[in-house]
Write a protein that holds these residues in place. Structure first.
Motif, PDB file in Angstrom:
ATOM      1  N   GLN A   7      22.631  24.875  -5.557  1.00 25.24           N
ATOM      2  CA  GLN A   7      23.798  25.422  -5.001  1.00 25.24           C
ATOM      3  C   GLN A   7      23.066  26.176  -3.677  1.00 25.24           C
ATOM      4  OE1 GLN A   7      26.544  26.895  -6.634  1.00 25.24           O
ATOM      5  NE2 GLN A   7      27.027  27.955  -4.850  1.00 25.24           N
ATOM      6  N   SER A   8      23.892  26.022  -2.823  1.00 25.24           N
ATOM      7  CA  SER A   8      23.614  26.280  -1.360  1.00 25.24           C
ATOM      8  C   SER A   8      23.715  27.802  -1.329  1.00 25.24           C
ATOM      9  CB  SER A   8      24.605  25.877  -0.112  1.00 25.24           C
ATOM     10  OG  SER A   8      24.085  24.380  -0.071  1.00 25.24           O
ATOM     11  N   VAL A   9      22.405  28.543  -0.944  1.00 27.05           N
ATOM     12  CA  VAL A   9      22.644  29.967  -0.705  1.00 27.05           C
ATOM     13  C   VAL A   9      21.990  30.243   0.714  1.00 27.05           C
ATOM     14  CG1 VAL A   9      21.445  32.238  -1.322  1.00 27.05           C
ATOM     15  CG2 VAL A   9      21.949  30.370  -3.009  1.00 27.05           C
ATOM     16  N   LEU A  11       0.871  -1.358   0.085  1.00 23.93           N
ATOM     17  CA  LEU A  11       0.075   0.013   0.114  1.00 23.93           C
ATOM     18  C   LEU A  11       0.938   1.117  -0.006  1.00 23.93           C
ATOM     19  CD1 LEU A  11      -2.813  -1.015   2.490  1.00 23.93           C
ATOM     20  CD2 LEU A  11      -2.792  -0.998   0.059  1.00 23.93           C
ATOM     21  N   SER A  12       2.108   0.957  -0.073  1.00 22.74           N
ATOM     22  CA  SER A  12       2.979   2.321  -0.057  1.00 22.74           C
ATOM     23  C   SER A  12       3.426   2.806  -1.495  1.00 22.74           C
ATOM     24  CB  SER A  12       4.224   1.883   0.818  1.00 22.74           C
ATOM     25  OG  SER A  12       5.221   1.243   0.034  1.00 22.74           O
ATOM     26  N   PRO A  13       4.051   3.843  -1.775  1.00 25.55           N
ATOM     27  CA  PRO A  13       4.485   4.213  -2.725  1.00 25.55           C
ATOM     28  C   PRO A  13       5.441   3.331  -3.395  1.00 25.55           C
ATOM     29  CG  PRO A  13       4.509   5.896  -1.386  1.00 25.55           C
ATOM     30  CD  PRO A  13       3.943   4.935  -0.775  1.00 25.55           C
ATOM     31  N   GLY A  14       6.247   2.795  -2.535  1.00 23.50           N
ATOM     32  CA  GLY A  14       7.443   1.985  -2.785  1.00 23.50           C
ATOM     33  C   GLY A  14       8.711   2.330  -1.836  1.00 23.50           C
ATOM     34  N   LYS A  15       9.637   1.614  -2.077  1.00 25.10           N
ATOM     35  CA  LYS A  15      11.176   2.124  -1.434  1.00 25.10           C
ATOM     36  C   LYS A  15      11.734   3.458  -2.082  1.00 25.10           C
ATOM     37  CE  LYS A  15      14.472  -0.001   0.929  1.00 25.10           C
ATOM     38  NZ  LYS A  15      14.230  -0.314   2.498  1.00 25.10           N
ATOM     39  N   THR A  16      11.899   4.143  -1.074  1.00 26.29           N
ATOM     40  CA  THR A  16      12.462   5.344  -1.312  1.00 26.29           C
ATOM     41  C   THR A  16      14.013   5.542  -1.184  1.00 26.29           C
ATOM     42  OG1 THR A  16      10.530   6.682  -0.869  1.00 26.29           O
ATOM     43  CG2 THR A  16      12.469   7.822  -1.005  1.00 26.29           C
ATOM     44  N   ASN A  17      14.768   5.787  -2.017  1.00 32.91           N
ATOM     45  CA  ASN A  17      16.313   6.055  -1.719  1.00 32.91           C
ATOM     46  C   ASN A  17      16.592   7.364  -2.339  1.00 32.91           C
ATOM     47  OD1 ASN A  17      17.414   3.344  -0.888  1.00 32.91           O
ATOM     48  ND2 ASN A  17      16.202   2.718  -2.684  1.00 32.91           N
ATOM     49  N   LEU A  18      17.358   8.193  -1.557  1.00 28.52           N
ATOM     50  CA  LEU A  18      17.837   9.489  -1.680  1.00 28.52           C
ATOM     51  C   LEU A  18      19.176   9.624  -1.653  1.00 28.52           C
ATOM     52  CD1 LEU A  18      16.405  12.786  -1.086  1.00 28.52           C
ATOM     53  CD2 LEU A  18      18.810  12.237  -0.174  1.00 28.52           C
ATOM     54  N   ILE A  19      20.015  10.247  -2.515  1.00 26.28           N
ATOM     55  CA  ILE A  19      21.717  10.272  -2.418  1.00 26.28           C
ATOM     56  C   ILE A  19      21.925  11.740  -2.453  1.00 26.28           C
ATOM     57  CG2 ILE A  19      23.772   9.805  -3.173  1.00 26.28           C
ATOM     58  CD1 ILE A  19      22.473   7.279  -4.648  1.00 26.28           C
ATOM     59  N   HIS A  20      22.337  12.410  -1.500  1.00 21.15           N
ATOM     60  CA  HIS A  20      22.764  13.731  -1.430  1.00 21.15           C
ATOM     61  C   HIS A  20      24.499  13.585  -1.748  1.00 21.15           C
ATOM     62  CE1 HIS A  20      24.435  17.395   0.507  1.00 21.15           C
ATOM     63  NE2 HIS A  20      23.198  17.959   0.168  1.00 21.15           N
ATOM     64  N   MET A  21      24.915  14.126  -2.776  1.00 21.87           N
ATOM     65  CA  MET A  21      26.214  13.963  -3.179  1.00 21.87           C
ATOM     66  C   MET A  21      26.763  15.481  -3.327  1.00 21.87           C
ATOM     67  SD  MET A  21      25.684  11.399  -6.448  1.00 21.87           S
ATOM     68  CE  MET A  21      23.926  11.924  -6.931  1.00 21.87           C
ATOM     69  N   ASN A  22      27.931  15.600  -2.324  1.00 25.77           N
ATOM     70  CA  ASN A  22      28.564  16.998  -2.566  1.00 25.77           C
ATOM     71  C   ASN A  22      29.336  17.044  -3.874  1.00 25.77           C
ATOM     72  OD1 ASN A  22      27.705  17.845   0.170  1.00 25.77           O
ATOM     73  ND2 ASN A  22      29.163  16.314   0.988  1.00 25.77           N
ATOM     74  N   MET A  23      29.391  18.216  -4.237  1.00 28.69           N
ATOM     75  CA  MET A  23      30.097  18.439  -5.425  1.00 28.69           C
ATOM     76  C   MET A  23      31.246  19.735  -5.646  1.00 28.69           C
ATOM     77  SD  MET A  23      28.467  16.553  -7.521  1.00 28.69           S
ATOM     78  CE  MET A  23      29.192  17.013  -9.069  1.00 28.69           C
ATOM     79  N   GLU A  33      32.447  23.184  -3.139  1.00 29.16           N
ATOM     80  CA  GLU A  33      32.013  24.228  -2.065  1.00 29.16           C
ATOM     81  C   GLU A  33      30.546  24.714  -2.274  1.00 29.16           C
ATOM     82  OE1 GLU A  33      33.320  28.604  -0.434  1.00 29.16           O
ATOM     83  OE2 GLU A  33      34.812  27.274  -1.246  1.00 29.16           O
ATOM     84  N   ASP A  34      29.350  24.649  -1.646  1.00 26.29           N
ATOM     85  CA  ASP A  34      28.301  25.027  -1.706  1.00 26.29           C
ATOM     86  C   ASP A  34      27.314  24.366  -2.918  1.00 26.29           C
ATOM     87  OD1 ASP A  34      28.567  26.505   0.753  1.00 26.29           O
ATOM     88  OD2 ASP A  34      29.078  28.122  -0.512  1.00 26.29           O
ATOM     89  N   ARG A  35      27.758  23.416  -3.428  1.00 31.43           N
ATOM     90  CA  ARG A  35      27.169  22.637  -4.707  1.00 31.43           C
ATOM     91  C   ARG A  35      26.823  21.123  -4.202  1.00 31.43           C
ATOM     92  NH1 ARG A  35      26.334  25.148  -8.995  1.00 31.43           N
ATOM     93  NH2 ARG A  35      26.190  23.698 -10.200  1.00 31.43           N
TER      94      ARG A  35
END
Length: 131
Positions: free
Chosen positions: A127-129, A88-100, A102-104
């Motif tokens: 881009q981090s602000v 009944l769920s949307p499915g397995k969620t996977n998220l990757i946050h990759m640093n590129m 300074e501030d990207r």
């Protein structure tokens, strides 16, 4: 996508909010806000996406990248915390946050249902602000 992360005074310090503003050229903006809090008993990060619906996430760091993986989805309503069956769920969620650099950073999100396959994908570079 503009993303604001903030805290509300009337919530515990362990609770944060993320407001995402998706801007599309010819369409109305979509604003989506979620609430995140730590379940210290299970060491899960609970993300509430609206109407009591949410998912429990496990996080880890590998090669300098931050990974989020859903463990289960839930409905937290009228004082009841109900784990939803996988089907009944949307499915397995996977998220990757990759640093590129300074501030990207890059983010890739996939939601894959065990019966229906790939349900959602989002990828982007940001881009981090600091405001």
């Amino acid at each position: 996508v503009d993303i604001d992360v903030f805290h509300k005074q009337n919530h515990p310090k362990s609770t944060i909010f993320k407001r995402r503003n998706y801007r599309f050229n010819r369409y109305k903006n979509i604003i989506f806000t979620s609430k995140m809090k730590l379940d210290t008993q299970k060491n899960d990060l609970l993300e509430y996406v609206g109407m009591g619906l949410g998912m429990a996430l496990q996080t880890h760091v590998k090669n300098g990248n931050l990974y989020f993986e859903s463990r289960y989805y839930f409905w937290d309503i009228f004082g009841l915390f109900i784990k939803l069956p996988d089907i009944l769920s949307p499915g397995k969620t996977n998220l990757i946050h990759m640093n590129m650099g300074e501030d990207r950073f890059k983010i890739r999100i996939e939601i894959r249902h065990r019966l229906f396959g790939l349900m959602f994908i989002q990828a982007g570079e940001f881009q981090s602000v600091i405001k």
